[in-house]
Design a protein around this motif. Structure first.
Motif, PDB file in Angstrom:
ATOM      1  N   GLY A 138       0.823  -1.216   0.000  1.00 51.53           N
ATOM      2  CA  GLY A 138       0.000   0.000   0.000  1.00 51.53           C
ATOM      3  C   GLY A 138       0.848   1.252   0.000  1.00 51.53           C
ATOM      4  O   GLY A 138       0.582   2.199  -0.747  1.00 51.53           O
ATOM      5  N   LEU A 139       1.881   1.274   0.817  1.00 52.11           N
ATOM      6  CA  LEU A 139       2.790   2.424   0.864  1.00 52.11           C
ATOM      7  C   LEU A 139       3.453   2.646  -0.481  1.00 52.11           C
ATOM      8  O   LEU A 139       3.561   3.785  -0.950  1.00 52.11           O
ATOM      9  N   LYS A 140       3.882   1.577  -1.145  1.00 51.20           N
ATOM     10  CA  LYS A 140       4.519   1.705  -2.467  1.00 51.20           C
ATOM     11  C   LYS A 140       3.562   2.345  -3.468  1.00 51.20           C
ATOM     12  O   LYS A 140       3.963   3.168  -4.291  1.00 51.20           O
ATOM     13  N   LEU A 141       2.292   1.990  -3.401  1.00 55.46           N
ATOM     14  CA  LEU A 141       1.305   2.580  -4.310  1.00 55.46           C
ATOM     15  C   LEU A 141       1.148   4.075  -4.052  1.00 55.46           C
ATOM     16  O   LEU A 141       1.103   4.879  -4.993  1.00 55.46           O
ATOM     17  N   VAL A 142       1.084   4.466  -2.781  1.00 52.73           N
ATOM     18  CA  VAL A 142       0.952   5.888  -2.448  1.00 52.73           C
ATOM     19  C   VAL A 142       2.217   6.647  -2.851  1.00 52.73           C
ATOM     20  O   VAL A 142       2.138   7.753  -3.394  1.00 52.73           O
ATOM     21  N   GLU A 143       3.380   6.058  -2.622  1.00 55.03           N
ATOM     22  CA  GLU A 143       4.629   6.706  -3.041  1.00 55.03           C
ATOM     23  C   GLU A 143       4.633   6.970  -4.539  1.00 55.03           C
ATOM     24  O   GLU A 143       5.071   8.032  -4.989  1.00 55.03           O
ATOM     25  N   ARG A 144       4.138   6.017  -5.324  1.00 58.13           N
ATOM     26  CA  ARG A 144       4.081   6.196  -6.779  1.00 58.13           C
ATOM     27  C   ARG A 144       3.116   7.307  -7.149  1.00 58.13           C
ATOM     28  O   ARG A 144       3.403   8.144  -8.015  1.00 58.13           O
ATOM     29  N   LEU A 145       1.958   7.360  -6.496  1.00 62.19           N
ATOM     30  CA  LEU A 145       0.994   8.428  -6.750  1.00 62.19           C
ATOM     31  C   LEU A 145       1.609   9.790  -6.428  1.00 62.19           C
ATOM     32  O   LEU A 145       1.476  10.739  -7.205  1.00 62.19           O
ATOM     33  N   VAL A 146       2.296   9.895  -5.305  1.00 61.42           N
ATOM     34  CA  VAL A 146       2.939  11.159  -4.919  1.00 61.42           C
ATOM     35  C   VAL A 146       4.003  11.543  -5.944  1.00 61.42           C
ATOM     36  O   VAL A 146       4.078  12.702  -6.370  1.00 61.42           O
ATOM     37  N   ALA A 147       4.812  10.593  -6.376  1.00 64.96           N
ATOM     38  CA  ALA A 147       5.845  10.880  -7.378  1.00 64.96           C
ATOM     39  C   ALA A 147       5.216  11.364  -8.683  1.00 64.96           C
ATOM     40  O   ALA A 147       5.696  12.325  -9.296  1.00 64.96           O
ATOM     41  N   ASP A 148       4.126  10.720  -9.104  1.00 63.57           N
ATOM     42  CA  ASP A 148       3.451  11.132 -10.334  1.00 63.57           C
ATOM     43  C   ASP A 148       2.804  12.503 -10.180  1.00 63.57           C
ATOM     44  O   ASP A 148       2.780  13.291 -11.126  1.00 63.57           O
ATOM     45  N   ALA A 149       2.268  12.792  -8.996  1.00 61.05           N
ATOM     46  CA  ALA A 149       1.668  14.114  -8.753  1.00 61.05           C
ATOM     47  C   ALA A 149       2.728  15.199  -8.885  1.00 61.05           C
ATOM     48  O   ALA A 149       2.501  16.231  -9.524  1.00 61.05           O
ATOM     49  N   ARG A 150       3.876  14.963  -8.308  1.00 62.63           N
ATOM     50  CA  ARG A 150       4.960  15.948  -8.391  1.00 62.63           C
ATOM     51  C   ARG A 150       5.439  16.107  -9.830  1.00 62.63           C
ATOM     52  O   ARG A 150       5.649  17.224 -10.289  1.00 62.63           O
ATOM     53  N   ALA A 151       5.595  15.014 -10.540  1.00 65.67           N
ATOM     54  CA  ALA A 151       6.084  15.062 -11.922  1.00 65.67           C
ATOM     55  C   ALA A 151       5.035  15.640 -12.864  1.00 65.67           C
ATOM     56  O   ALA A 151       5.376  16.314 -13.843  1.00 65.67           O
TER      57      ALA A 151
END
Length: 96
Positions: A55-68
């Motif tokens: 679950g944390l990995k999924l949220v980390e990916r969402l945050v990275a995509d939001a920033r990018a």
């Protein structure tokens, strides 16, 4: 958990991030709210992946995509919101 491969699927105004391990899928779903915001609405981790950090990995990916992608996340999902509170360094990626 090593760096898992996370698939990003988009279907119109909806999308999801999917992490598959040993045939089990964890997912984080969202809806687009215009061009600059997405609503993270659900995270699901099946029992065999519980406690693996999926679950944390999924949220980390969402945050990275939001920033990018220059969009912000509205954390409607309780899990995403809990992770946001645990990671104040992500504040720039959220609309709360």
């Amino acid at each position: 958990m090593s760096d898992p491969d996370i698939r990003h699927e988009v279907d119109g105004s909806k999308g999801r991030y999917v992490l598959t391990i040993d045939g089990h899928e964890a997912e984080l779903t969202y809806s687009k709210l215009g061009a600059t915001q997405v609503i993270a609405d659900h995270t699901e981790v099946p029992e065999p992946l519980a406690g693996t950090g999926a679950g944390l990995k999924l949220v980390e990916r969402l945050v990275a995509d939001a920033r990018a992608g220059s969009f912000r996340i509205v954390p409607l999902c309780p899990f995403v919101n809990a992770m946001r509170r645990k990671h104040p360094e992500w504040a720039d990626a959220f609309n709360v």
